[in-house]
Design a protein around this motif. Sequence first.
Motif, PDB file in Angstrom:
ATOM      1  N   ARG A 110      21.079 -39.579 -38.748  1.00 12.00           N
ATOM      2  CA  ARG A 110      22.034 -40.685 -38.685  1.00 12.00           C
ATOM      3  C   ARG A 110      23.053 -40.574 -37.568  1.00 12.00           C
ATOM      4  NH1 ARG A 110      22.830 -40.547 -45.166  1.00 12.00           N
ATOM      5  NH2 ARG A 110      20.924 -41.695 -45.668  1.00 12.00           N
ATOM      6  N   ASN A 111      23.203 -39.383 -36.992  1.00 10.05           N
ATOM      7  CA  ASN A 111      24.251 -39.219 -35.988  1.00 10.05           C
ATOM      8  C   ASN A 111      23.976 -37.984 -35.133  1.00 10.05           C
ATOM      9  OD1 ASN A 111      25.304 -36.895 -37.488  1.00 10.05           O
ATOM     10  ND2 ASN A 111      26.120 -38.425 -38.923  1.00 10.05           N
ATOM     11  N   ASN A 112      24.796 -37.800 -34.114  1.00  9.35           N
ATOM     12  CA  ASN A 112      24.607 -36.675 -33.200  1.00  9.35           C
ATOM     13  C   ASN A 112      24.882 -35.327 -33.862  1.00  9.35           C
ATOM     14  OD1 ASN A 112      23.684 -38.060 -30.915  1.00  9.35           O
ATOM     15  ND2 ASN A 112      25.761 -38.612 -30.332  1.00  9.35           N
ATOM     16  N   HIS A 113      25.733 -35.307 -34.865  1.00  3.88           N
ATOM     17  CA  HIS A 113      25.978 -34.060 -35.595  1.00  3.88           C
ATOM     18  C   HIS A 113      24.681 -33.577 -36.264  1.00  3.88           C
ATOM     19  CE1 HIS A 113      27.980 -31.020 -37.997  1.00  3.88           C
ATOM     20  NE2 HIS A 113      27.389 -31.541 -39.059  1.00  3.88           N
ATOM     21  N   GLU A 114      23.952 -34.495 -36.860  1.00  4.97           N
ATOM     22  CA  GLU A 114      22.663 -34.126 -37.469  1.00  4.97           C
ATOM     23  C   GLU A 114      21.658 -33.710 -36.405  1.00  4.97           C
ATOM     24  OE1 GLU A 114      22.757 -36.562 -41.677  1.00  4.97           O
ATOM     25  OE2 GLU A 114      21.468 -37.332 -40.087  1.00  4.97           O
ATOM     26  N   LEU A 115      21.691 -34.345 -35.242  1.00  7.15           N
ATOM     27  CA  LEU A 115      20.809 -33.942 -34.149  1.00  7.15           C
ATOM     28  C   LEU A 115      21.121 -32.518 -33.713  1.00  7.15           C
ATOM     29  CD1 LEU A 115      18.593 -34.536 -32.097  1.00  7.15           C
ATOM     30  CD2 LEU A 115      20.335 -35.622 -30.650  1.00  7.15           C
ATOM     31  N   GLU A 116      22.397 -32.180 -33.618  1.00  5.72           N
ATOM     32  CA  GLU A 116      22.790 -30.820 -33.260  1.00  5.72           C
ATOM     33  C   GLU A 116      22.245 -29.818 -34.290  1.00  5.72           C
ATOM     34  OE1 GLU A 116      24.375 -29.641 -30.517  1.00  5.72           O
ATOM     35  OE2 GLU A 116      24.450 -31.651 -29.655  1.00  5.72           O
ATOM     36  N   SER A 117      22.244 -30.199 -35.561  1.00  3.78           N
ATOM     37  CA  SER A 117      21.682 -29.334 -36.601  1.00  3.78           C
ATOM     38  C   SER A 117      20.176 -29.156 -36.424  1.00  3.78           C
ATOM     39  CB  SER A 117      21.977 -29.905 -37.988  1.00  3.78           C
ATOM     40  OG  SER A 117      23.360 -29.912 -38.236  1.00  3.78           O
ATOM     41  N   CYS A 118      19.508 -30.205 -35.943  1.00  6.81           N
ATOM     42  CA  CYS A 118      18.068 -30.097 -35.661  1.00  6.81           C
ATOM     43  C   CYS A 118      17.821 -29.115 -34.526  1.00  6.81           C
ATOM     44  CB  CYS A 118      17.477 -31.462 -35.326  1.00  6.81           C
ATOM     45  SG  CYS A 118      17.383 -32.577 -36.728  1.00  6.81           S
ATOM     46  N   TYR A 119      18.642 -29.174 -33.477  1.00  7.79           N
ATOM     47  CA  TYR A 119      18.507 -28.209 -32.385  1.00  7.79           C
ATOM     48  C   TYR A 119      18.625 -26.780 -32.921  1.00  7.79           C
ATOM     49  CZ  TYR A 119      19.392 -32.110 -29.093  1.00  7.79           C
ATOM     50  OH  TYR A 119      19.336 -33.273 -28.378  1.00  7.79           O
ATOM     51  N   ASP A 120      19.571 -26.562 -33.823  1.00  7.65           N
ATOM     52  CA  ASP A 120      19.750 -25.231 -34.414  1.00  7.65           C
ATOM     53  C   ASP A 120      18.514 -24.814 -35.215  1.00  7.65           C
ATOM     54  OD1 ASP A 120      22.323 -25.083 -33.340  1.00  7.65           O
ATOM     55  OD2 ASP A 120      23.275 -25.786 -35.189  1.00  7.65           O
ATOM     56  N   LEU A 121      17.968 -25.740 -35.997  1.00  4.55           N
ATOM     57  CA  LEU A 121      16.772 -25.447 -36.794  1.00  4.55           C
ATOM     58  C   LEU A 121      15.602 -25.102 -35.883  1.00  4.55           C
ATOM     59  CD1 LEU A 121      15.458 -27.256 -39.907  1.00  4.55           C
ATOM     60  CD2 LEU A 121      13.948 -26.940 -37.962  1.00  4.55           C
ATOM     61  N   TRP A 122      15.371 -25.937 -34.869  1.00  2.00           N
ATOM     62  CA  TRP A 122      14.238 -25.694 -33.962  1.00  2.00           C
ATOM     63  C   TRP A 122      14.384 -24.356 -33.259  1.00  2.00           C
ATOM     64  CZ3 TRP A 122      15.029 -31.346 -32.171  1.00  2.00           C
ATOM     65  CH2 TRP A 122      14.364 -32.225 -33.043  1.00  2.00           C
ATOM     66  N   GLU A 123      15.608 -23.993 -32.897  1.00  5.38           N
ATOM     67  CA  GLU A 123      15.832 -22.707 -32.240  1.00  5.38           C
ATOM     68  C   GLU A 123      15.473 -21.551 -33.174  1.00  5.38           C
ATOM     69  OE1 GLU A 123      19.230 -20.832 -29.455  1.00  5.38           O
ATOM     70  OE2 GLU A 123      19.929 -21.441 -31.451  1.00  5.38           O
ATOM     71  N   LYS A 124      15.731 -21.704 -34.470  1.00  5.04           N
ATOM     72  CA  LYS A 124      15.410 -20.648 -35.439  1.00  5.04           C
ATOM     73  C   LYS A 124      13.909 -20.509 -35.655  1.00  5.04           C
ATOM     74  CE  LYS A 124      19.684 -21.015 -38.033  1.00  5.04           C
ATOM     75  NZ  LYS A 124      20.321 -21.531 -39.257  1.00  5.04           N
ATOM     76  N   VAL A 125      13.183 -21.625 -35.544  1.00  5.54           N
ATOM     77  CA  VAL A 125      11.760 -21.640 -35.890  1.00  5.54           C
ATOM     78  C   VAL A 125      10.860 -21.384 -34.679  1.00  5.54           C
ATOM     79  CG1 VAL A 125       9.908 -23.100 -36.796  1.00  5.54           C
ATOM     80  CG2 VAL A 125      12.158 -23.112 -37.890  1.00  5.54           C
ATOM     81  N   PHE A 126      11.236 -21.901 -33.530  1.00  5.54           N
ATOM     82  CA  PHE A 126      10.405 -21.799 -32.334  1.00  5.54           C
ATOM     83  C   PHE A 126      10.939 -20.721 -31.385  1.00  5.54           C
ATOM     84  CE2 PHE A 126       9.779 -26.341 -33.566  1.00  5.54           C
ATOM     85  CZ  PHE A 126       8.425 -26.259 -33.864  1.00  5.54           C
ATOM     86  N   PRO A 127      10.116 -20.278 -30.434  1.00  3.25           N
ATOM     87  CA  PRO A 127      10.578 -19.251 -29.493  1.00  3.25           C
ATOM     88  C   PRO A 127      11.538 -19.782 -28.421  1.00  3.25           C
ATOM     89  CG  PRO A 127       8.288 -19.834 -29.040  1.00  3.25           C
ATOM     90  CD  PRO A 127       8.684 -20.556 -30.290  1.00  3.25           C
ATOM     91  N   ASN A 128      11.734 -21.093 -28.355  1.00  2.00           N
ATOM     92  CA  ASN A 128      12.628 -21.688 -27.358  1.00  2.00           C
ATOM     93  C   ASN A 128      14.057 -21.725 -27.892  1.00  2.00           C
ATOM     94  OD1 ASN A 128       9.886 -23.284 -27.540  1.00  2.00           O
ATOM     95  ND2 ASN A 128      10.425 -23.141 -25.397  1.00  2.00           N
ATOM     96  N   ASP A 129      15.032 -21.686 -26.967  1.00  3.23           N
ATOM     97  CA  ASP A 129      16.416 -21.820 -27.417  1.00  3.23           C
ATOM     98  C   ASP A 129      16.774 -23.298 -27.569  1.00  3.23           C
ATOM     99  OD1 ASP A 129      17.004 -22.815 -24.869  1.00  3.23           O
ATOM    100  OD2 ASP A 129      17.957 -20.983 -24.191  1.00  3.23           O
ATOM    101  N   ARG A 130      17.899 -23.550 -28.220  1.00  2.00           N
ATOM    102  CA  ARG A 130      18.301 -24.921 -28.539  1.00  2.00           C
ATOM    103  C   ARG A 130      18.450 -25.777 -27.291  1.00  2.00           C
ATOM    104  NH1 ARG A 130      23.138 -27.002 -29.139  1.00  2.00           N
ATOM    105  NH2 ARG A 130      22.939 -27.427 -31.364  1.00  2.00           N
ATOM    106  N   ASP A 131      18.827 -25.188 -26.147  1.00  4.61           N
ATOM    107  CA  ASP A 131      18.979 -25.953 -24.908  1.00  4.61           C
ATOM    108  C   ASP A 131      17.653 -26.544 -24.437  1.00  4.61           C
ATOM    109  OD1 ASP A 131      21.713 -25.627 -24.780  1.00  4.61           O
ATOM    110  OD2 ASP A 131      21.589 -23.830 -23.535  1.00  4.61           O
TER     111      ASP A 131
END
Length: 125
Positions: free
Chosen positions: A10-31
């Motif tokens: 719903r918003n950019n705050h939730e998108l930022e949380s997705c970046y954090d999740l993806w960084e935890k799961v994948f070998p790539n960093d959030r950037d």
Amino acid sequence: MKKVQIRPIRNNHELESCYDLWEKVFPNDRDFFKRRLESDETYDLNSTWVAIVDQKLASAVQVFSFAIWVGNTPFTDSGIGNVATLEEYRGLGYARQILLQINKLMKSRHDDFSLLLTNKFSFYE
């Protein structure tokens, strides 16, 4: 009983949380994920879907929409990517629930194709 929401972010705050999740799961960093979406001028928050379990982000999936051409004929395509679930929520069907909702979305838009590429075949079995 757990309260589960399957929905687009719903918003950019939730998108930022997705970046954090993806960084935890994948070998790539959030950037890596942030640059990828920020460079896509067609990006829309509705293309990032999540499973929220008891108000905590548990799983996220990205839908990349694009057109392909075969000769002079355009076709609409949706690419599914960044399918990720935090370890403590795996095996509970949250990513599957998101993918089912995304499938309904693609059908409602009358997408011609959908594409999913992975190197983790057992995840989708």
